[in-house]
Scaffold this motif. Structure first.
Motif, PDB file in Angstrom:
ATOM      1  N   ALA A   1       0.987  -0.975  -0.093  1.00 53.46           N
ATOM      2  CA  ALA A   1      -0.106  -0.170  -0.060  1.00 53.46           C
ATOM      3  C   ALA A   1       0.904   1.150  -0.066  1.00 53.46           C
ATOM      4  CB  ALA A   1      -1.012   0.142   1.300  1.00 53.46           C
ATOM      5  N   ARG A   2       1.650   1.076   0.829  1.00 53.62           N
ATOM      6  CA  ARG A   2       2.825   2.258   0.860  1.00 53.62           C
ATOM      7  C   ARG A   2       3.551   2.643  -0.664  1.00 53.62           C
ATOM      8  NH1 ARG A   2       3.700   0.601   6.227  1.00 53.62           N
ATOM      9  NH2 ARG A   2       5.647  -0.540   5.388  1.00 53.62           N
ATOM     10  N   ARG A   3       4.061   1.535  -1.046  1.00 51.85           N
ATOM     11  CA  ARG A   3       4.667   1.606  -2.529  1.00 51.85           C
ATOM     12  C   ARG A   3       3.442   2.026  -3.413  1.00 51.85           C
ATOM     13  NH1 ARG A   3       7.204  -3.460  -1.060  1.00 51.85           N
ATOM     14  NH2 ARG A   3       5.585  -4.500  -1.993  1.00 51.85           N
ATOM     15  N   ALA A   4       2.196   1.785  -3.248  1.00 50.29           N
ATOM     16  CA  ALA A   4       1.366   2.225  -4.518  1.00 50.29           C
ATOM     17  C   ALA A   4       1.045   3.525  -4.330  1.00 50.29           C
ATOM     18  CB  ALA A   4       0.099   1.487  -4.250  1.00 50.29           C
ATOM     19  N   TRP A   5       1.029   4.141  -2.906  1.00 53.19           N
ATOM     20  CA  TRP A   5       0.717   5.514  -2.511  1.00 53.19           C
ATOM     21  C   TRP A   5       1.926   6.388  -3.038  1.00 53.19           C
ATOM     22  CZ3 TRP A   5      -2.575   8.881  -1.717  1.00 53.19           C
ATOM     23  CH2 TRP A   5      -2.479  10.226  -1.121  1.00 53.19           C
ATOM     24  N   ALA A   6       3.169   5.792  -2.835  1.00 54.39           N
ATOM     25  CA  ALA A   6       4.351   6.458  -3.136  1.00 54.39           C
ATOM     26  C   ALA A   6       4.280   6.724  -4.708  1.00 54.39           C
ATOM     27  CB  ALA A   6       5.699   5.690  -2.688  1.00 54.39           C
ATOM     28  N   GLY A   7       3.878   5.742  -5.608  1.00 56.94           N
ATOM     29  CA  GLY A   7       3.867   5.746  -6.838  1.00 56.94           C
ATOM     30  C   GLY A   7       2.960   6.817  -7.332  1.00 56.94           C
ATOM     31  N   VAL A   8       1.602   6.857  -6.642  1.00 55.88           N
ATOM     32  CA  VAL A   8       0.528   7.770  -7.002  1.00 55.88           C
ATOM     33  C   VAL A   8       1.047   9.159  -6.581  1.00 55.88           C
ATOM     34  CG1 VAL A   8      -1.570   8.770  -6.340  1.00 55.88           C
ATOM     35  CG2 VAL A   8      -1.246   6.340  -6.444  1.00 55.88           C
ATOM     36  N   ALA A   9       1.600   9.443  -5.454  1.00 57.98           N
ATOM     37  CA  ALA A   9       2.411  10.924  -5.150  1.00 57.98           C
ATOM     38  C   ALA A   9       3.595  11.207  -6.179  1.00 57.98           C
ATOM     39  CB  ALA A   9       3.150  10.713  -3.584  1.00 57.98           C
ATOM     40  N   ALA A  10       4.257  10.128  -6.749  1.00 55.85           N
ATOM     41  CA  ALA A  10       5.343  10.547  -7.674  1.00 55.85           C
ATOM     42  C   ALA A  10       4.466  10.949  -8.895  1.00 55.85           C
ATOM     43  CB  ALA A  10       6.324   9.391  -7.792  1.00 55.85           C
ATOM     44  N   LEU A  11       3.586  10.491  -9.291  1.00 56.45           N
ATOM     45  CA  LEU A  11       2.792  10.638 -10.451  1.00 56.45           C
ATOM     46  C   LEU A  11       2.315  12.195 -10.463  1.00 56.45           C
ATOM     47  CD1 LEU A  11       1.007   7.465 -11.553  1.00 56.45           C
ATOM     48  CD2 LEU A  11       3.041   8.442 -12.765  1.00 56.45           C
ATOM     49  N   ARG A  12       1.780  12.566  -9.261  1.00 53.01           N
ATOM     50  CA  ARG A  12       1.169  13.743  -8.775  1.00 53.01           C
ATOM     51  C   ARG A  12       2.150  14.828  -9.152  1.00 53.01           C
ATOM     52  NH1 ARG A  12      -2.711  12.760  -3.844  1.00 53.01           N
ATOM     53  NH2 ARG A  12      -4.455  11.861  -4.858  1.00 53.01           N
ATOM     54  N   TRP A  13       3.488  14.639  -8.354  1.00 50.55           N
ATOM     55  CA  TRP A  13       4.612  15.758  -8.497  1.00 50.55           C
ATOM     56  C   TRP A  13       5.001  15.696  -9.888  1.00 50.55           C
ATOM     57  CZ3 TRP A  13       3.760  18.662  -4.785  1.00 50.55           C
ATOM     58  CH2 TRP A  13       3.635  18.348  -3.480  1.00 50.55           C
ATOM     59  N   THR A  14       5.033  14.649 -10.636  1.00 53.74           N
ATOM     60  CA  THR A  14       5.659  14.715 -12.102  1.00 53.74           C
ATOM     61  C   THR A  14       4.621  15.517 -12.966  1.00 53.74           C
ATOM     62  OG1 THR A  14       6.731  12.378 -11.877  1.00 53.74           O
ATOM     63  CG2 THR A  14       6.414  13.431 -13.987  1.00 53.74           C
ATOM     64  N   ALA A  15       3.220  15.268 -12.754  1.00 54.04           N
ATOM     65  CA  ALA A  15       2.243  15.957 -13.335  1.00 54.04           C
ATOM     66  C   ALA A  15       2.090  17.563 -13.198  1.00 54.04           C
ATOM     67  CB  ALA A  15       0.857  15.470 -13.065  1.00 54.04           C
ATOM     68  N   LEU A  16       2.620  17.731 -11.774  1.00 55.08           N
ATOM     69  CA  LEU A  16       2.540  19.214 -11.495  1.00 55.08           C
ATOM     70  C   LEU A  16       3.889  20.003 -12.082  1.00 55.08           C
ATOM     71  CD1 LEU A  16       1.645  21.544  -9.632  1.00 55.08           C
ATOM     72  CD2 LEU A  16       3.043  20.724  -7.833  1.00 55.08           C
ATOM     73  N   ARG A  17       5.139  19.289 -12.316  1.00 52.25           N
ATOM     74  CA  ARG A  17       6.232  19.678 -12.887  1.00 52.25           C
ATOM     75  C   ARG A  17       5.906  20.156 -14.409  1.00 52.25           C
ATOM     76  NH1 ARG A  17       9.163  15.693  -9.329  1.00 52.25           N
ATOM     77  NH2 ARG A  17       9.981  17.049  -7.745  1.00 52.25           N
ATOM     78  N   LEU A  18       5.277  18.918 -15.043  1.00 50.87           N
ATOM     79  CA  LEU A  18       4.834  19.262 -16.546  1.00 50.87           C
ATOM     80  C   LEU A  18       4.014  20.430 -16.633  1.00 50.87           C
ATOM     81  CD1 LEU A  18       4.635  15.521 -17.404  1.00 50.87           C
ATOM     82  CD2 LEU A  18       6.692  17.005 -17.925  1.00 50.87           C
ATOM     83  N   LEU A  19       2.876  20.363 -15.459  1.00 49.57           N
ATOM     84  CA  LEU A  19       2.092  21.798 -15.802  1.00 49.57           C
ATOM     85  C   LEU A  19       2.701  23.030 -15.540  1.00 49.57           C
ATOM     86  CD1 LEU A  19      -0.908  22.677 -16.057  1.00 49.57           C
ATOM     87  CD2 LEU A  19      -0.968  22.638 -13.331  1.00 49.57           C
ATOM     88  N   ALA A  20       3.523  23.110 -14.629  1.00 45.70           N
ATOM     89  CA  ALA A  20       4.517  24.257 -14.469  1.00 45.70           C
ATOM     90  C   ALA A  20       5.308  24.574 -15.777  1.00 45.70           C
ATOM     91  CB  ALA A  20       5.523  24.172 -13.230  1.00 45.70           C
ATOM     92  N   LEU A  21       5.798  23.457 -16.241  1.00 47.12           N
ATOM     93  CA  LEU A  21       6.519  23.675 -17.529  1.00 47.12           C
ATOM     94  C   LEU A  21       5.734  24.196 -18.694  1.00 47.12           C
ATOM     95  CD1 LEU A  21       9.394  23.602 -18.927  1.00 47.12           C
ATOM     96  CD2 LEU A  21       8.762  21.130 -19.352  1.00 47.12           C
ATOM     97  N   ALA A  22       4.596  23.590 -18.722  1.00 44.57           N
ATOM     98  CA  ALA A  22       3.768  24.072 -19.904  1.00 44.57           C
ATOM     99  C   ALA A  22       3.241  25.583 -19.716  1.00 44.57           C
ATOM    100  CB  ALA A  22       2.451  23.132 -19.957  1.00 44.57           C
ATOM    101  N   VAL A  23       3.080  25.929 -18.420  1.00 44.52           N
ATOM    102  CA  VAL A  23       2.571  27.134 -18.067  1.00 44.52           C
ATOM    103  C   VAL A  23       3.706  28.095 -18.515  1.00 44.52           C
ATOM    104  CG1 VAL A  23       1.847  28.930 -16.402  1.00 44.52           C
ATOM    105  CG2 VAL A  23       0.758  26.736 -16.568  1.00 44.52           C
ATOM    106  N   LEU A  24       4.909  27.822 -18.156  1.00 44.17           N
ATOM    107  CA  LEU A  24       5.983  28.604 -18.212  1.00 44.17           C
ATOM    108  C   LEU A  24       6.289  28.904 -19.833  1.00 44.17           C
ATOM    109  CD1 LEU A  24       8.668  30.093 -17.533  1.00 44.17           C
ATOM    110  CD2 LEU A  24       9.934  27.832 -17.520  1.00 44.17           C
ATOM    111  N   LEU A  25       6.297  27.684 -20.596  1.00 46.72           N
ATOM    112  CA  LEU A  25       6.546  27.987 -22.379  1.00 46.72           C
ATOM    113  C   LEU A  25       5.320  28.706 -22.872  1.00 46.72           C
ATOM    114  CD1 LEU A  25       7.480  24.323 -23.047  1.00 46.72           C
ATOM    115  CD2 LEU A  25       9.023  26.188 -22.986  1.00 46.72           C
TER     116      LEU A  25
END
Length: 293
Positions: free
Chosen positions: A26-50
């Motif tokens: 469960a912790r590994r699954a939650w860590a994977g979801v959290a990593a995807l969220r942070w990655t999506a947030l970074r990509l969104l910030a990059l898209a806004v910057l561009l």
């Protein structure tokens, strides 16, 4: 009086027992979801910057020669990374070659700084009379910008590789020495007293107790020194710096090739992120008791 046997009471399953069995997955699954969220947030910030960058260019706030579009910078990145019209990248070398030479210079300069800075920091942290003399010198070097002594290094060592390596060494040495000295001084007294109680002498106390206890902070100092050396490499390569990412940026600046300059800056930043991640991984392997940074 008859004794009636009563069935033993079976304890109810604990509310925390089931999650304990499935805890790690469960912790590994939650860590994977959290990593995807942070990655999506970074990509969104990059898209806004561009998008903001492209909007500024489209509005014509500044001339295109000063602020090129993201597409033009990408085109410069591709040209710098390939052979086009018989021209090899920029200034006769591919971008990866420029970056590789700069990274080699950083590795050599920081390596020498580590070989000198760690023993120097140990002496400053352990020997009080030496600290009185050497600590102000380290602070003096730490406050100097690289361009302040680059000209002097060129006078002393010429325009080949020597002044570049010396500049990076001098830039990277103070943070390593300062971090080592602070880490050695911060070793808990209980550890030192325990070592003395077991019969350890000064040398054993230094290398078997103080140094291992200070290792996490020393590695942090080395990581900071690598970052400082990276920020200094452009200054180091202003003199005969081709091949080198700083020399490439310098040549592009002379011909107002802003797109190439920005592509080089982005390459420096991305490689710096990768290098810092590599050092973080090395820290977790070398000092696992410290935990994740």
């Amino acid at each position: 009086m008859t004794l009636v046997d009563t069935p033993d009471k079976v304890p109810a399953p604990s509310a925390t027992a089931a999650p304990a069995a499935s805890g790690p997955p469960a912790r590994r699954a939650w860590a994977g979801v959290a990593a995807l969220r942070w990655t999506a947030l970074r990509l969104l910030a990059l898209a806004v910057l561009l998008a903001a960058w492209q909007a500024v260019v489209a509005a014509g706030v500044w001339p295109r020669v000063l602020v090129p579009s993201p597409g033009e910078v990408w085109g410069a990145f591709v040209r710098a990374s390939t052979v086009h019209d018989g021209v090899r990248g920029v200034s006769g070398h591919l971008l990866v070659e420029h970056l590789g030479v700069s990274l080699r210079r950083i590795a050599v300069g920081t390596g020498y700084a580590t070989l000198v800075g760690v023993p120097l920091g140990l002496l400053i942290g352990v020997v009080k009379p030496l600290a009185v003399v050497l600590e102000p010198a380290v602070t003096f070097l730490r406050t100097l910008p690289p361009l302040a002594y680059l000209s002097l290094l060129v006078i002393w060592f010429g325009i080949d590789e020597s002044p570049k390596i010396w500049l990076l060494l001098i830039a990277a040495l103070p943070p390593i020495a300062a971090a080592t000295a602070a880490a050695v001084r911060g070793v808990p007294d209980d550890l030192v007293e325990a070592g003395r109680a077991l019969g350890a002498g000064r040398t054993a106390l230094l290398f078997a107790i103080r140094l291992p206890a200070a290792l996490p902070e020393i590695l942090t100092g080395v990581r900071i020194a690598v970052g400082i050396a990276y920020t200094s490499v452009v200054a180091a390569e202003t003199i005969n710096g081709v091949p080198g990412i700083g020399g490439m940026i310098r040549d592009a600046q002379r011909y107002n090739q802003t797109d190439v300059v920005i592509a080089g800056i982005i390459a420096i930043g991305l490689s710096g992120i990768a290098l810092d991640a590599l050092f973080r991984g090395a820290e977790r392997i070398a000092v696992p008791w410290r935990g994740r940074a």
